[in-house]
Design an enzyme around this catalytic site. Structure first.
Site, PDB file in Angstrom:
ATOM      1  N   LYS A 119       0.848  -1.203   0.000  1.00  0.00           N
ATOM      2  CA  LYS A 119       0.000   0.000   0.000  1.00  0.00           C
ATOM      3  C   LYS A 119       0.878   1.246   0.000  1.00  0.00           C
ATOM      4  O   LYS A 119       1.919   1.283   0.675  1.00  0.00           O
ATOM      5  CB  LYS A 119      -0.915  -0.020   1.226  1.00  0.00           C
TER       6      LYS A 119
ATOM      7  N   SER B  68      -9.819   1.569   2.393  1.00  0.00           N
ATOM      8  CA  SER B  68      -8.944   2.380   1.576  1.00  0.00           C
ATOM      9  C   SER B  68      -7.851   1.586   0.874  1.00  0.00           C
ATOM     10  O   SER B  68      -7.240   2.095  -0.064  1.00  0.00           O
ATOM     11  CB  SER B  68      -8.303   3.460   2.434  1.00  0.00           C
TER      12      SER B  68
ATOM     13  N   SER C 178     -10.140  -0.722   6.550  1.00  0.00           N
ATOM     14  CA  SER C 178      -9.505  -0.522   5.246  1.00  0.00           C
ATOM     15  C   SER C 178      -8.768  -1.729   4.668  1.00  0.00           C
ATOM     16  O   SER C 178      -8.367  -1.691   3.513  1.00  0.00           O
ATOM     17  CB  SER C 178      -8.549   0.674   5.292  1.00  0.00           C
TER      18      SER C 178
END
Lengths: 431, 92
Positions: A36, A111, A135
């Protein structure tokens, strides 16, 4: 490294395509991993999905990045994400939305949407995401993969761009429960560079817990989190419970009164912490070079107008408001009371059951572009995931099936350091 | 909509505290959205006072000198530097 050198992959799962080879041997040797883009990678730009960090190239690795590389994994790219991890659809990224490989035309969740999409599309074997209010679990559920949010402090946050420190944890995503558990084995354990880490995962063998043995396990279904979910989603979730029951688990129902206030408490706390954390983005040490004129405060405000997108501004402003004189007791203090209440409710529930269960998301993945207009509606989509972060507990999302081809996730929640139990239960769901 | 006290002027005031410039149309849009969101947060009023034992403990250790970032590394991402320092705008 420039900001426009990355050819887009099919789903825009990556902000930056960059390869970092891992060690030759180790438990992850031969595996590829997506990281990420809020995790610092030495020499590879780390944007956090924001124009504010478009050109930011960290001078060091996050602890979790060092750990996966030392374990033999090869990083294949920095995964797209909602800007500063603020969102549940990956549509607030300054680098464009990611498409859900498992549900064309729909959001991958967020996310950590790029991380889940990379795994679902086969662009990476494994991925790291971060989970502040769901997330990791949300995009795992929407993309039909497995995602784990560890007990608070199990995994180091050193080198992660901070959003809400008291809530967030790094977590693994993978195609199978066993692979996600193996990645958790690699990243967990204390870190002298993060004083909030504990030794809960120090000598773990989570992968071995993925043995599917749920005989005698008691599973409490959280009725409060069923009520707000779509009927189709509940039906699919119910089928996975029947499956667990057939394998020897005992299914009961549990109700937690505090959960009614979890989303409110989560957003007040997360926004308050964000308003403080994001004060560092002042355009001096990093950030866009603007032509703004004026004194420090004026230039600071101009850089932040240019660098931050609307959702980030919304959260900074609401957090500033919640902490401002006259409102602190009304919002922040009450939110902390609600957080303590949620923790107590979970603690009492775990006196009677081994794991708690709910649908991970109350809905199927929305269509791209459908949900950004109404921020409050988006916040409410987090109802089933945020209680876990408030209570510092571990939880896993495992594919439960689909509604007309759209993935549905089953969330299994454990007590503090109950990772093995939820991994075991999840491995029975995927059987 | 609630009768929340947040109007566009209040939003601009908070934006000023947070050092974020907002144009008037953004402030109007935020005011409408904040009214909905703050109205939803109102329900926190119903939460009882809860006694809790904080789980966090202080973690102490002796100071040890370690290798850190070089000056070049620390300055590498700054839009402007001068003589090995970050260069910021004038304070007033």
């Amino acid at each position: 490294m420039s900001s426009d050198h990355s050819p887009k992959d099919d789903h825009n799962a990556f902000v930056t395509n960059a390869r970092i080879e891992g060690d030759d041997d180790g438990p992850l040797a031969g595996r590829t991993i997506a990281i990420k883009d809020n995790m610092s990678t030495d020499g590879v730009r780390t944007t956090c999905g924001s124009a504010m960090l478009d050109d930011y190239v960290p001078p060091y690795n996050a602890t979790v990045v060092d750990r996966v590389l030392n374990a033999g994994a090869t990083m294949v790219g920095k995964a797209n994400m909602d800007e500063f991890a603020m969102g549940g659809t990956t549509e607030t990224s300054a680098f464009g939305a990611t498409e859900n490989p498992a549900a064309p035309g729909r959001v991958p969740g967020g996310s950590s949407g790029g991380s889940a999409a990379a795994v679902a599309a086969g662009e990476a074997d494994l991925a790291l995401g971060s989970d502040t209010g769901g997330s990791v679990r949300n995009p795992a559920a929407f993309c039909g993969v497995v995602g784990i949010k560890p007990t608070y402090g199990l995994v180091s946050r050193y080198g992660i761009v901070a959003y809400a420190n008291s809530l967030e944890q790094v977590g693994p995503l993978a195609n199978t429960v066993e692979d996600a558990a193996l990645l958790l084995d690699v990243i967990s354990g204390p870190d002298p560079n993060d004083a909030t880490t504990n030794d809960g995962g120090a000598d773990s063998d989570y992968a071995a817990a993925a043995d599917g043995d749920v005989d005698g396990l008691t599973v409490g279904v959280i009725t409060d989190l069923i009520e707000g979910a779509d009927d189709d989603v509940v039906e699919t979730f119910q089928a996975s419970l029947d499956d667990l029951e057939a394998q020897g688990a005992e299914i009961t129902e549990v109700s937690l009164d505090s959960l009614e206030h979890a989303v409110q408490a989560y957003y007040v706390i997360a926004m308050s912490e964000a308003s403080s954390n994001l004060a560092r983005f002042d355009g001096v040490r990093y950030g866009p070079d603007t032509d703004a004129e004026g004194n420090w405060n004026e230039q600071f405000a101009a850089v932040r107008e240019e660098g931050f997108g609307p959702e980030v501004k919304r959260r900074i402003l609401l957090g500033t408001y919640a902490l401002s004189a006259g409102y602190h007791d009304k919002y922040y203090k009450k939110a902390q009371d609600a957080r303590a209440w949620v923790k107590q409710d979970f603690d009492s529930a775990f006196e009677d059951v081994d794991v708690l269960a709910s649908p991970t998301m109350p809905v199927v993945p929305p269509k791209l572009g459908e949900s950004l207009d109404d921020p409050l509606q988006l916040y409410l989509m987090d109802a089933n995931t945020v209680p876990v972060n408030l209570a510092n507990l571990p939880a896993i999302s495992v594919p439960a099936g689909d509604v007309d081809g759209l993935p549905v996730g089953c969330q299994l929640i454990g007590p503090k350091f109950g990772e093995e139990t939820i991994i075991r239960a999840a491995s029975a769901v995927e059987n | 909509m609630s009768d929340s006290p947040v109007d566009a002027d209040e939003v601009q005031h908070v934006a000023d505290l947070a050092r974020v410039d907002l144009d008037d149309s953004d402030a109007d849009e935020f005011a409408a959205q904040f009214a909905d969101i703050l109205d939803y947060f109102e329900a926190l009023d119903e939460v009882p006072e809860v006694d809790s034992d904080p789980e966090l403990v202080n973690v102490m250790r002796a100071d040890e000198v370690e290798e850190g970032l070089s000056q070049d590394e620390a300055l590498r991402n700054a839009p402007e530097t001068e003589d090995g320092f970050f260069k910021g705008p004038s304070v007033s």
